[in-house]
Design a protein around this motif. Structure first.
Motif: not given
Length: 115
Positions: A67-72, A110-111
């Motif tokens: 699961v991606v918390l932040a970013g691209h 960040r994941k």
């Protein structure tokens, strides 16, 4: 910080991580670095936080859901050939052991992973 003890928690989005350069043979473009912190090992399953700074790198995957918390980032599936996916906050992705991928991170990614 070590693994989480039962009955404790952590803010995965704010967890300090120590970055290291990727091996040169994995870097395609730029100078990306990665960091990882294992949160728990439950049987043979590992749960942790992983981060990569901007750049492009190749990888051979393990069985994982994240699961991606932040970013691209854009993840290209080289082998087997599958359509690329764009990921950002809230994306959930399933990877399979042996898949060959190319990750192009445009905003530090960040994941939380389960592998």
């Amino acid at each position: 910080m070590s693994e989480l003890a039962a009955g404790t928690g952590v803010d995965a989005a704010a967890l300090p991580l120590v970055h290291e350069p990727l091996p040169a043979d994995e870097v395609v473009i730029g100078r990306p670095t990665t960091a990882v912190h294992t949160l728990a090992t439950i049987g043979e399953v590992e749960v942790g936080v992983w981060e990569m700074t901007p750049g492009t790198a190749s990888d051979t995957e393990v069985d994982e859901v994240f699961v991606v918390l932040a970013g691209h980032a854009r993840i290209e599936f080289v082998e087997p050939a599958l359509p690329a996916v764009e990921v950002d906050r809230g994306s959930v992705v399933r990877l399979a052991a042996g898949q060959r991928t190319v990750w192009t991170v445009t905003e530090t990614l960040r994941k939380v992973y389960i592998a």
